[in-house]
Design a protein around this motif. Structure first.
Motif, PDB file in Angstrom:
ATOM      1  N   ILE A  34      10.953 -57.282  73.387  1.00  9.55           N
ATOM      2  CA  ILE A  34       9.589 -57.141  72.874  1.00  9.55           C
ATOM      3  C   ILE A  34       9.716 -56.681  71.430  1.00  9.55           C
ATOM      4  O   ILE A  34      10.473 -55.744  71.137  1.00  9.55           O
ATOM      5  CB  ILE A  34       8.797 -56.119  73.721  1.00  9.55           C
ATOM      6  N   MET A  35       9.008 -57.357  70.531  1.00 10.98           N
ATOM      7  CA  MET A  35       9.043 -56.981  69.116  1.00 10.98           C
ATOM      8  C   MET A  35       7.644 -56.603  68.645  1.00 10.98           C
ATOM      9  O   MET A  35       6.692 -57.356  68.874  1.00 10.98           O
ATOM     10  CB  MET A  35       9.566 -58.133  68.249  1.00 10.98           C
ATOM     11  N   VAL A  36       7.531 -55.436  68.031  1.00  6.83           N
ATOM     12  CA  VAL A  36       6.287 -55.044  67.358  1.00  6.83           C
ATOM     13  C   VAL A  36       6.627 -55.057  65.876  1.00  6.83           C
ATOM     14  O   VAL A  36       7.182 -54.102  65.344  1.00  6.83           O
ATOM     15  CB  VAL A  36       5.796 -53.657  67.826  1.00  6.83           C
ATOM     16  N   ASP A  37       6.377 -56.190  65.233  1.00  9.11           N
ATOM     17  CA  ASP A  37       6.834 -56.465  63.878  1.00  9.11           C
ATOM     18  C   ASP A  37       8.352 -56.304  63.819  1.00  9.11           C
ATOM     19  O   ASP A  37       9.048 -57.103  64.425  1.00  9.11           O
ATOM     20  CB  ASP A  37       6.098 -55.597  62.853  1.00  9.11           C
ATOM     21  N   ASN A  38       8.886 -55.255  63.182  1.00  8.55           N
ATOM     22  CA  ASN A  38      10.349 -55.123  63.076  1.00  8.55           C
ATOM     23  C   ASN A  38      10.960 -54.189  64.122  1.00  8.55           C
ATOM     24  O   ASN A  38      12.171 -54.023  64.156  1.00  8.55           O
ATOM     25  CB  ASN A  38      10.724 -54.604  61.675  1.00  8.55           C
ATOM     26  N   THR A  39      10.106 -53.581  64.967  1.00  9.19           N
ATOM     27  CA  THR A  39      10.618 -52.618  65.953  1.00  9.19           C
ATOM     28  C   THR A  39      10.866 -53.319  67.288  1.00  9.19           C
ATOM     29  O   THR A  39       9.984 -53.998  67.817  1.00  9.19           O
ATOM     30  CB  THR A  39       9.612 -51.462  66.151  1.00  9.19           C
ATOM     31  N   GLU A  40      12.077 -53.142  67.819  1.00  6.30           N
ATOM     32  CA  GLU A  40      12.460 -53.817  69.069  1.00  6.30           C
ATOM     33  C   GLU A  40      12.375 -52.870  70.259  1.00  6.30           C
ATOM     34  O   GLU A  40      12.768 -51.710  70.179  1.00  6.30           O
ATOM     35  CB  GLU A  40      13.893 -54.354  68.941  1.00  6.30           C
ATOM     36  N   TYR A  41      11.847 -53.386  71.376  1.00 10.37           N
ATOM     37  CA  TYR A  41      11.776 -52.649  72.640  1.00 10.37           C
ATOM     38  C   TYR A  41      12.434 -53.498  73.718  1.00 10.37           C
ATOM     39  O   TYR A  41      12.421 -54.722  73.649  1.00 10.37           O
ATOM     40  CB  TYR A  41      10.320 -52.370  73.036  1.00 10.37           C
ATOM     41  N   LYS A  42      12.960 -52.837  74.735  1.00  7.86           N
ATOM     42  CA  LYS A  42      13.646 -53.552  75.827  1.00  7.86           C
ATOM     43  C   LYS A  42      12.631 -54.217  76.749  1.00  7.86           C
ATOM     44  O   LYS A  42      11.632 -53.606  77.110  1.00  7.86           O
ATOM     45  CB  LYS A  42      14.493 -52.548  76.610  1.00  7.86           C
ATOM     46  N   ALA A  43      12.890 -55.469  77.112  1.00  6.39           N
ATOM     47  CA  ALA A  43      12.009 -56.177  78.060  1.00  6.39           C
ATOM     48  C   ALA A  43      12.544 -56.005  79.470  1.00  6.39           C
ATOM     49  O   ALA A  43      13.752 -56.030  79.695  1.00  6.39           O
ATOM     50  CB  ALA A  43      11.951 -57.650  77.704  1.00  6.39           C
ATOM     51  N   THR A  44      11.638 -55.833  80.437  1.00  9.88           N
ATOM     52  CA  THR A  44      12.068 -55.718  81.845  1.00  9.88           C
ATOM     53  C   THR A  44      11.592 -56.898  82.689  1.00  9.88           C
ATOM     54  O   THR A  44      12.178 -57.207  83.707  1.00  9.88           O
ATOM     55  CB  THR A  44      11.549 -54.408  82.475  1.00  9.88           C
ATOM     56  N   HIS A  45      10.505 -57.550  82.264  1.00 13.11           N
ATOM     57  CA  HIS A  45       9.972 -58.717  82.976  1.00 13.11           C
ATOM     58  C   HIS A  45       9.614 -59.791  81.957  1.00 13.11           C
ATOM     59  O   HIS A  45       9.352 -59.490  80.795  1.00 13.11           O
ATOM     60  CB  HIS A  45       8.682 -58.359  83.741  1.00 13.11           C
ATOM     61  N   THR A  46       9.586 -61.057  82.412  1.00 13.52           N
ATOM     62  CA  THR A  46       9.142 -62.133  81.528  1.00 13.52           C
ATOM     63  C   THR A  46       7.731 -61.841  81.030  1.00 13.52           C
ATOM     64  O   THR A  46       7.452 -61.896  79.845  1.00 13.52           O
ATOM     65  CB  THR A  46       9.175 -63.489  82.275  1.00 13.52           C
ATOM     66  N   THR A  47       6.830 -61.542  81.973  1.00 14.32           N
ATOM     67  CA  THR A  47       5.477 -61.105  81.607  1.00 14.32           C
ATOM     68  C   THR A  47       5.301 -59.701  82.168  1.00 14.32           C
ATOM     69  O   THR A  47       5.261 -59.527  83.387  1.00 14.32           O
ATOM     70  CB  THR A  47       4.404 -62.044  82.214  1.00 14.32           C
ATOM     71  N   PRO A  48       5.234 -58.671  81.311  1.00 12.61           N
ATOM     72  CA  PRO A  48       5.109 -57.292  81.830  1.00 12.61           C
ATOM     73  C   PRO A  48       3.795 -57.096  82.582  1.00 12.61           C
ATOM     74  O   PRO A  48       2.914 -57.963  82.560  1.00 12.61           O
ATOM     75  CB  PRO A  48       5.146 -56.435  80.558  1.00 12.61           C
ATOM     76  N   ASP A  49       3.628 -55.913  83.221  1.00 13.74           N
ATOM     77  CA  ASP A  49       2.363 -55.607  83.888  1.00 13.74           C
ATOM     78  C   ASP A  49       1.266 -55.431  82.833  1.00 13.74           C
ATOM     79  O   ASP A  49       1.541 -55.215  81.651  1.00 13.74           O
ATOM     80  CB  ASP A  49       2.517 -54.347  84.739  1.00 13.74           C
ATOM     81  N   SER A  50       0.013 -55.519  83.271  1.00 10.80           N
ATOM     82  CA  SER A  50      -1.144 -55.483  82.355  1.00 10.80           C
ATOM     83  C   SER A  50      -1.182 -54.238  81.484  1.00 10.80           C
ATOM     84  O   SER A  50      -1.535 -54.301  80.309  1.00 10.80           O
ATOM     85  CB  SER A  50      -2.451 -55.520  83.148  1.00 10.80           C
ATOM     86  N   LEU A  51      -0.819 -53.104  82.081  1.00 12.86           N
ATOM     87  CA  LEU A  51      -0.847 -51.844  81.351  1.00 12.86           C
ATOM     88  C   LEU A  51       0.143 -51.885  80.193  1.00 12.86           C
ATOM     89  O   LEU A  51      -0.180 -51.534  79.057  1.00 12.86           O
ATOM     90  CB  LEU A  51      -0.489 -50.715  82.332  1.00 12.86           C
ATOM     91  N   THR A  52       1.360 -52.348  80.500  1.00  9.58           N
ATOM     92  CA  THR A  52       2.418 -52.434  79.487  1.00  9.58           C
ATOM     93  C   THR A  52       2.052 -53.445  78.400  1.00  9.58           C
ATOM     94  O   THR A  52       2.229 -53.175  77.209  1.00  9.58           O
ATOM     95  CB  THR A  52       3.755 -52.828  80.155  1.00  9.58           C
ATOM     96  N   ILE A  53       1.528 -54.609  78.814  1.00  6.85           N
ATOM     97  CA  ILE A  53       1.126 -55.627  77.827  1.00  6.85           C
ATOM     98  C   ILE A  53       0.151 -55.017  76.824  1.00  6.85           C
ATOM     99  O   ILE A  53       0.340 -55.111  75.603  1.00  6.85           O
ATOM    100  CB  ILE A  53       0.455 -56.851  78.503  1.00  6.85           C
ATOM    101  N   ASN A  54      -0.887 -54.370  77.332  1.00  7.17           N
ATOM    102  CA  ASN A  54      -1.930 -53.840  76.448  1.00  7.17           C
ATOM    103  C   ASN A  54      -1.445 -52.663  75.607  1.00  7.17           C
ATOM    104  O   ASN A  54      -1.894 -52.485  74.470  1.00  7.17           O
ATOM    105  CB  ASN A  54      -3.186 -53.486  77.249  1.00  7.17           C
ATOM    106  N   GLN A  55      -0.501 -51.883  76.147  1.00  6.73           N
ATOM    107  CA  GLN A  55       0.108 -50.800  75.355  1.00  6.73           C
ATOM    108  C   GLN A  55       0.814 -51.386  74.126  1.00  6.73           C
ATOM    109  O   GLN A  55       0.661 -50.875  73.014  1.00  6.73           O
ATOM    110  CB  GLN A  55       1.129 -50.025  76.204  1.00  6.73           C
ATOM    111  N   TYR A  56       1.599 -52.456  74.361  1.00  5.61           N
ATOM    112  CA  TYR A  56       2.329 -53.078  73.246  1.00  5.61           C
ATOM    113  C   TYR A  56       1.382 -53.782  72.275  1.00  5.61           C
ATOM    114  O   TYR A  56       1.588 -53.743  71.063  1.00  5.61           O
ATOM    115  CB  TYR A  56       3.399 -54.037  73.759  1.00  5.61           C
TER     116      TYR A  56
END
Length: 487
Positions: free
Chosen positions: A142-164
Motif C-alpha cells: 500500500i502506498m500513500v504517495d511516497n510512504t509504503e505500508y505492508k499489504a495483508t489482503h488483495t482488497t483490505p477490509d472496509s475499515l482499513t481501506i478508508n483509513q488509508y
C-alpha cells in the motif's frame, strides 16, 4: 467525537433499540480491539460469527452494537442497530466515519483474475513519474504517495481501506489505483467507495474454493461494474468473452481494449524479446521494458486509463516506455553463465500458460525451459491437475514442489498436480517437496542459455506451513544458488 447517527448514512436499518445520538470513539469488527465508547459490527465470517462476541464487547465498553440478529438479552445504555447486512453496514459506516475520503480522490479499481497487481502498480508508477501525488492499494503493498505500508489482503477490509484513503487525503493525494478482488466485492468491502473508473482484465479459473461455480465468480466481478456511477468509466478487455458481460448493467461510460479485436484501445505486438516489447498502440509505436502478450494487454489498459483520466497521449506513451516491471511479475535475472531465471506470481492455470507461452515464443528451442511450480494448500484444489498439465506440456523439465501448503500435506498437493500430467510428459517431471531444494536442483540442471521459471509465489517473501510463516524469497533464493553453483 462523532455521533452514531452521523455515520449511519446509506445503511439499511431494520430496527434500532436505544439512542443514535450517543458519542462514539471508534469502529471495530474485531472483538479483541473494542474499548470504551466503541461501535462493534458483528460480521458473520466463514469461520467465526461476530454475533457470539456481543456480550464480551459490551463488558469491554462497547457503546453500540450493529448486528443482523438482535440478541435476546438487551443491556440498558447500549444502542443496538439491526441491519440487513453487516458487511455492507461496515463499508458505509467506515466511509462515513473517515469523512468519505474516496470522494476527494480520483479512485480507479482494477478487477479480473490476472493482471490486477501489474496494472494498479504501473499506473501508480506512471502517475508518480508524471508528477502527481498518488496512492496504491495492492496485493504487494500500500502506498500513500511516497510512504509504503505492508499489504495483508488483495482488497483490505472496509475499515482499513478508508483509513488509508483518509491518509491519502491528508497527504494531498489526487489519484489512487486499487486492486479489487472477488472476495472484496462479495464481502461488500468496496461498497460506499466513490470510483471514477473500473478496469476488467480477464477471467479464468481461480477462487473456486470460495465461489461455488465459475458463473458465481464471474457475476460477483460483474457487480463491481453494476455499481459504478454514470460519471465513471468502465474499461474492459473485449478479447475475454466475459468482458461484455461486465458491461450488461453498468451505468458508467464504456470503453474497450484488445489485442485481437477492434477496440477503443488496440495494441499489436511487433517485437517480443527478453529485453521488452515493441507495440503498436492505436496509431503509435512504443517500446516497453515489459515482456509478453499478457503485458501487452496490461500496457494497453494502462494507456486507456491514463488517457481517460486526462493525461496527454504523447506524455502517456513516453511515461509507459519508462515503466519498470513489478516485483515478482516476470522478474528476471541473467547469471554469469548466461542462465536466465524468471520469478513470476503465476498461480492460476491461465497465468502459468501465459508466462510459459511467452517464454516459448522468445526462446530459440535450443535451450531448456525448466519450470519449478506448486499449488497453495487450503485453496481451490480443482486447478491443481490443470497446472500440472500446462507445466509439463510447455516445459522441457518440470519440478513439482511446495508453494504455501498451509494446513495441507505438501505431498498430497503434489499428487493432485501430477494427476494432470499426460503419459508422454511423465519423463519430464520430478517432485521435490522442499522448495529451496527444488530451486537448487533446477539451477544444477541448467546449462548455459537455459531458462528457469519459478512460478506461483512471485513477490511473497514467506512460506506458510502448518500455520507458521517462514522467510522464503524465490528471487533471492535462485539468485544465491546461481551465484554459488557457477562460481
Amino acid at each position: 467525537m462523532i455521533h452514531l447517527k452521523d455515520i449511519l448514512y446509506k445503511v439499511t436499518i431494520n430496527a434500532v433499540v436505544g439512542s443514535t445520538s450517543v458519542e462514539i470513539n471508534a469502529l471495530h469488527f474485531d472483538s479483541r480491539k473494542v474499548a470504551n465508547n466503541d461501535v462493534f459490527i458483528a460480521i458473520k465470517g466463514s469461520n467465526v460469527d461476530g454475533h457470539q462476541y456481543i456480550d464480551a464487547v459490551i463488558k469491554q465498553g462497547a457503546k453500540a452494537i450493529v448486528c443482523e440478529i438482535l440478541p435476546s438479552n438487551l443491556i440498558d445504555g447500549v444502542t443496538y442497530i439491526e441491519v440487513e447486512d453487516t458487511n455492507a453496514a461496515l463499508a458505509y459506516m467506515s466511509s462515513n466515519f473517515f469523512g468519505n475520503p474516496s470522494e476527494n480522490l480520483r479512485l480507479v479499481g482494477v478487477t479480473g483474475t490476472n493482471g490486477k497487481t501489474t496494472i494498479a502498480t504501473l499506473l501508480y508508477q506512471l502517475f508518480k513519474n508524471a508528477g502527481y501525488k498518488v496512492g496504491l492499494l495492492s496485493t504487494v503493498k500500500i502506498m500513500v504517495d511516497n510512504t509504503e505500508y505492508k499489504a495483508t489482503h488483495t482488497t483490505p477490509d472496509s475499515l482499513t481501506i478508508n483509513q488509508y484513503l483518509k491518509l491519502m487525503n491528508d497527504a494531498g493525494v489526487e489519484f489512487c489505483f486499487m486492486e479489487v478482488s472477488s472476495h472484496g466485492i462479495h464481502q461488500k468491502r468496496t461498497q460506499g467507495l466513490h470510483f471514477e473508473g473500473g478496469v476488467f482484465t480477464n477471467l479464468s479459473h481461480d477462487h473456486l474454493d470460495y465461489h461455488d461455480t465459475f458463473a458465481e465468480y464471474r457475476d460477483v466481478k460483474k457487480t463491481f461494474f453494476d455499481n459504478l456511477p454514470k460519471q465513471a468509466f468502465a474499461l474492459i478487455n473485449i478479447d475475454d468473452k466475459n468482458g461484455l458481460v461486465m458491461l450488461q448493467n453498468t451505468k458508467a461510460k464504456t470503453y474497450t481494449y484488445a489485442l485481437k479485436t477492434y477496440a477503443d484501445y488496440k495494441a499489436q505486438v511487433l517485437e517480443n524479446e527478453f529485453s521488452g516489447l515493441l507495440l503498436k498502440l492505436n496509431d503509435s509505436e512504443l517500446w516497453t521494458k515489459l515482456i509478453g502478450d499478457f503485458n501487452a494487454y496490461n500496457i494497453t489498459a494502462i494507456y486507456g486509463v491514463a488517457e481517460l483520466l486526462g493525461l496527454e497521449k504523447v506524455e502517456v506513451l513516453r511515461l509507459i516506455s519508462e515503466l519498470e516491471s513489478v516485483s515478482g511479475r516476470f522478474q528476471y535475472l541473467i547469471s554469469e553463465e548466461k542462465i536466465t531465471a524468471i520469478v513470476d506470481y503465476a498461480h492460476t492455470p491461465d497465468a502459468l500458460k501465459n508466462v510459459l507461452e511467452t517464454i516459448n515464443s522468445i526462446r530459440t528451442k535450443n535451450e531448456q525451459l525448466i519450470t519449478v511450480v506448486g499449488c497453495g494448500g487450503d485453496r481451490d484444489a480443482t486447478k491443481r491437475p490443470k497446472m500440472g498439465h500446462i507445466a509439463s506440456a510447455l516445459s522441457t523439465k518440470v519440478i513439482f514442489t511446495s508453494d504455501n501448503p498451509r494446513s495441507e500435506v505438501p505431498e498430497t498437493i503434489i499428487e493432485d498436480i501430477e494427476k494432470g500430467v499426460e503419459p508422454q510428459n511423465f519423463k519430464k517431471t520430478m517432485s521435490i517437496v522442499d522448495r529451496k531444494q527444488a530451486i537448487k536442483t533446477a539451477c544444477q540442471l541448467a546449462n548455459e542459455k537455459d531458462i528457469i521459471l519459478i512460478a506461483g509465489k512471485g513477490h511473497e517473501t514467506y512460506q506458510e506451513i502448518k500455520g507458521e510463516r517462514f522467510d522464503f524469497d524465490d528471487y533471492e533464493t535462485v539468485k544465491e544458488f546461481l551465484k554459488q553453483l557457477h562460481k
